[in-house]
Motif scaffolding. Structure first.
Motif, PDB file in Angstrom:
ATOM      1  N   ALA A  91     -36.569  29.637  23.855  1.00  0.00           N
ATOM      2  CA  ALA A  91     -37.659  30.636  24.136  1.00  0.00           C
ATOM      3  C   ALA A  91     -37.779  31.065  25.385  1.00  0.00           C
ATOM      4  CB  ALA A  91     -38.890  30.063  23.405  1.00  0.00           C
ATOM      5  N   GLU A  92     -37.303  32.347  25.599  1.00  0.00           N
ATOM      6  CA  GLU A  92     -37.694  32.794  27.171  1.00  0.00           C
ATOM      7  C   GLU A  92     -38.879  34.023  26.943  1.00  0.00           C
ATOM      8  OE1 GLU A  92     -35.080  35.042  30.437  1.00  0.00           O
ATOM      9  OE2 GLU A  92     -34.476  34.963  28.487  1.00  0.00           O
ATOM     10  N   ASP A  93     -39.619  33.591  28.177  1.00  0.00           N
ATOM     11  CA  ASP A  93     -40.827  34.537  28.120  1.00  0.00           C
ATOM     12  C   ASP A  93     -40.524  35.948  28.855  1.00  0.00           C
ATOM     13  OD1 ASP A  93     -44.325  33.822  29.280  1.00  0.00           O
ATOM     14  OD2 ASP A  93     -43.534  35.809  28.455  1.00  0.00           O
ATOM     15  N   VAL A  94     -39.897  36.685  27.920  1.00  0.00           N
ATOM     16  CA  VAL A  94     -39.556  38.137  28.394  1.00  0.00           C
ATOM     17  C   VAL A  94     -40.504  38.808  28.979  1.00  0.00           C
ATOM     18  CG1 VAL A  94     -38.135  40.065  27.657  1.00  0.00           C
ATOM     19  CG2 VAL A  94     -37.363  37.851  27.044  1.00  0.00           C
ATOM     20  N   GLY A  95     -41.810  38.894  28.255  1.00  0.00           N
ATOM     21  CA  GLY A  95     -42.899  39.769  28.595  1.00  0.00           C
ATOM     22  C   GLY A  95     -43.228  39.455  29.892  1.00  0.00           C
TER      23      GLY A  95
ATOM     24  N   ARG B  34     -31.137  44.459  34.680  1.00  0.00           N
ATOM     25  CA  ARG B  34     -30.818  43.912  33.301  1.00  0.00           C
ATOM     26  C   ARG B  34     -31.577  42.345  33.551  1.00  0.00           C
ATOM     27  NH1 ARG B  34     -27.525  43.187  28.514  1.00  0.00           N
ATOM     28  NH2 ARG B  34     -27.840  40.760  28.013  1.00  0.00           N
ATOM     29  N   GLU B  35     -31.520  41.791  34.854  1.00  0.00           N
ATOM     30  CA  GLU B  35     -31.924  40.594  35.095  1.00  0.00           C
ATOM     31  C   GLU B  35     -33.369  40.457  35.642  1.00  0.00           C
ATOM     32  OE1 GLU B  35     -30.502  38.086  34.302  1.00  0.00           O
ATOM     33  OE2 GLU B  35     -28.806  39.156  33.704  1.00  0.00           O
TER      34      GLU B  35
ATOM     35  N   ALA C 263     -34.864  47.217  29.838  1.00  0.00           N
ATOM     36  CA  ALA C 263     -34.448  45.731  29.562  1.00  0.00           C
ATOM     37  C   ALA C 263     -35.362  44.941  28.309  1.00  0.00           C
ATOM     38  CB  ALA C 263     -34.705  44.983  31.024  1.00  0.00           C
ATOM     39  N   LEU C 264     -36.617  45.368  28.493  1.00  0.00           N
ATOM     40  CA  LEU C 264     -37.630  44.768  27.540  1.00  0.00           C
ATOM     41  C   LEU C 264     -37.310  45.275  26.189  1.00  0.00           C
ATOM     42  CD1 LEU C 264     -40.252  43.250  27.462  1.00  0.00           C
ATOM     43  CD2 LEU C 264     -41.616  45.000  27.622  1.00  0.00           C
ATOM     44  N   PHE C 265     -36.968  46.683  25.883  1.00  0.00           N
ATOM     45  CA  PHE C 265     -36.713  47.195  24.669  1.00  0.00           C
ATOM     46  C   PHE C 265     -35.457  46.438  24.142  1.00  0.00           C
ATOM     47  CE2 PHE C 265     -38.779  51.092  25.692  1.00  0.00           C
ATOM     48  CZ  PHE C 265     -40.215  50.852  25.158  1.00  0.00           C
TER      49      PHE C 265
ATOM     50  N   ALA D 280     -38.992  46.151  14.431  1.00  0.00           N
ATOM     51  CA  ALA D 280     -40.293  46.222  14.362  1.00  0.00           C
ATOM     52  C   ALA D 280     -41.081  45.905  15.598  1.00  0.00           C
ATOM     53  CB  ALA D 280     -40.790  45.562  13.123  1.00  0.00           C
ATOM     54  N   ALA D 281     -40.734  44.841  16.290  1.00  0.00           N
ATOM     55  CA  ALA D 281     -41.353  44.424  17.456  1.00  0.00           C
ATOM     56  C   ALA D 281     -40.829  45.270  18.609  1.00  0.00           C
ATOM     57  CB  ALA D 281     -40.789  42.928  17.637  1.00  0.00           C
ATOM     58  N   ALA D 282     -39.810  46.043  18.651  1.00  0.00           N
ATOM     59  CA  ALA D 282     -39.541  46.925  19.528  1.00  0.00           C
ATOM     60  C   ALA D 282     -40.433  47.978  19.501  1.00  0.00           C
ATOM     61  CB  ALA D 282     -38.206  47.491  19.536  1.00  0.00           C
TER      62      ALA D 282
END
Length: 479
Positions: free
Chosen positions: A4-8, A141-142, A272-274, A282-284
């Motif tokens: 699980a990566e905290d992308v937000g 991207r990173e 990158a978030l999308f 749905a989440a996007a």
């Protein structure tokens, strides 16, 4: 194995660094920009604007739209980076030669034949852009916005200092072009050293077709986006001349402050978030609603105050010589408010692989807008062009984007409800700015308007704090 990566939170930190980057760039160089405008005057400023339009036209299609594939590639982006680098370098070399050949006829068509050498010098930036396209996309991207801040700030200050030094020596419009090229060289070196790969060209034949299938519609859409975004400047240059273009571009630059300070950082992290959610549409779509709400809360109050205070802002910053820009600024601030949300929509549709639909949307917008702009120029000069810009984006672009967003899974009614708070705060901010007294001089009027804008933005952001929290708390399962 999944982690699980905290992308937000990564995106939030990246957005914070990008916001600081653009804010410092704008605030740190505003004095230098004012000095250059005062030293050069509308005529030389217009000649540089002619060259800038040419450069941006080429950059819109420079690497065939392929570099953005790195941002949304579902697997390891380093696999496609060498092929992207090769295509970017080759296409930029071809376009660079085209710029050298087309410089003279383009400058003449824009009403300023003397701008041809400036166009040729700035064309060097096309080559440099192609070389760094893949490394820059990998940094995006990173979420490497901290490193990107170092690169951009270095380039911004080098360009400003070189340009003002040459302008003092009588370099005219060429001083701005040389400053931009020198800065591009320096930032290319920094990109090359800081990026996590993407530096070495290569070619994987199996990747060429899928990359072109993704990139070519996007390149076409980007070219039409440029035409839609800069058709007004082309119309002004070709029908009213380079001096009027100088007045017009100054107003456009002022109006773009909210877009640059907020929209540019947002566009550095939103794709990158999308992309991290592209397997969960749905989440996007829900994330798009939150980002649109947050963007509106920040940008709309700033834009309405800028429109109301156009006269004192131009008078204080640039002096009476530039007063013709104020009428354009009032309308272009409204245009920028809409454009910021459309650019977020554009990024969402790109990641959702709707590049072909985007091309159709841009063509639908650009086609009718050109006659509107020509009519505006004939009836009202540069201010008439600005009015036509607002009309065309509301009548043609907004409905087309809404239709495509709905087709991509966005709940338009829910998104509209999310904009109620930013819209209400913006209305109150406009009323407060309009109620400010006219007396006291341009400085005091600008200061008062600035306090109103900041207060309105703070209230609006507080009103959408749940969206801020939602973005920060976003987590995505990645393999």
């Amino acid at each position: 194995m999944s982690t699980a990566e905290d992308v937000g939170r990564r995106a939030s930190r990246a957005f914070g660094w990008s916001l600081a980057n653009t804010a410092l760039a704008r605030l740190g160089t505003v004095g230098i920009g004012i000095a250059l405008a005062r030293m050069l005057g509308p005529e030389s400023f217009g000649a540089f604007a002619v060259a800038t339009v040419a450069l941006l036209a080429v950059l819109s299609i420079n690497e065939l739209g392929i570099s953005l594939a790195i941002v949304r590639w579902p697997g390891d982006p380093h696999r496609i980076a060498p092929t992207v680098a090769t295509s970017s370098i080759l296409s930029s070399a071809v376009l660079f030669v085209g710029c050298l050949i087309a410089a003279a006829p383009f400058a003449s068509a824009m009403g300023e034949p003397s701008a041809a050498p400036v166009v040729r010098v700035m064309a060097v930036c096309v080559l440099i852009n192609g070389v760094v396209a893949a490394p820059a996309a990998l940094m995006q991207r990173e979420f490497m916005q901290k490193e990107r801040m170092i690169v951009d700030q270095t380039g911004t200050w080098i360009a400003a200092l070189v340009s003002i030094g040459l302008a003092v020596g009588g370099g005219g419009a060429m001083s701005l072009a040389v400053g931009r090229v020198v800065a591009s060289v320096v930032t290319a070196v920094l990109f090359w050293r800081m990026a996590p790969g993407g530096r070495r060209p290569g070619l994987d034949p199996a990747l060429v077709r899928p990359l072109l299938r993704f990139g070519l519609p996007l390149a076409g859409a980007s070219a039409v986006v440029f035409a839609a975004g800069y058709a007004d400047q082309i119309v002004v240059g070709t029908t009213l001349g380079a001096t009027d273009l100088g007045f017009y571009v100054l107003a456009v630059n002022l109006a773009s402050w909210p877009l640059a300070v907020i929209g540019t950082p947002l566009r550095s992290v939103a794709p990158a978030l999308f992309a991290s959610m592209q397997d969960d549409r749905a989440a996007a779509a829900e994330m798009f609603g939150h980002l649109a709400r947050l963007t509106a809360a920040v940008v709309l109050p700033l834009c309405v105050v800028l429109a109301v205070a156009a006269d004192p802002v131009v008078a204080f910053l640039y002096g009476p010589e530039w007063e013709r820009s104020a009428g354009v600024l009032a309308w272009m601030a409204a245009f920028v408010a809409v454009r910021t949300l459309l650019e977020l929509s554009y990024d969402y549709l790109v990641v959702m692989r709707r590049t072909g639909a985007l091309l159709v949307v841009q063509l639908w917008w650009t086609g009718p807008s050109v006659p509107c702009l020509l009519l505006g120029a004939s009836l009202g000069g540069i201010e008439g062009v600005a009015v036509a810009q607002v009309i065309s984006v509301v009548v043609f672009a907004v409905p087309a984007y809404l239709q495509r967003l709905a087709a991509a899974g966005v709940d338009l009614r829910r998104s509209a409800r999310g904009l109620v708070v930013p819209g209400a705060v913006t209305s109150a901010t406009w009323a407060a700015a309009a109620a400010l007294p006219d007396g006291g001089g341009a400085f005091l009027r600008c200061t008062a308007a600035g306090f109103v804008a900041l207060a309105g933005t703070a209230v609006a952001v507080h009103g959408v704090r749940d969206s801020v929290r939602r973005v920060r708390e976003t987590k995505v399962e990645q393999s």
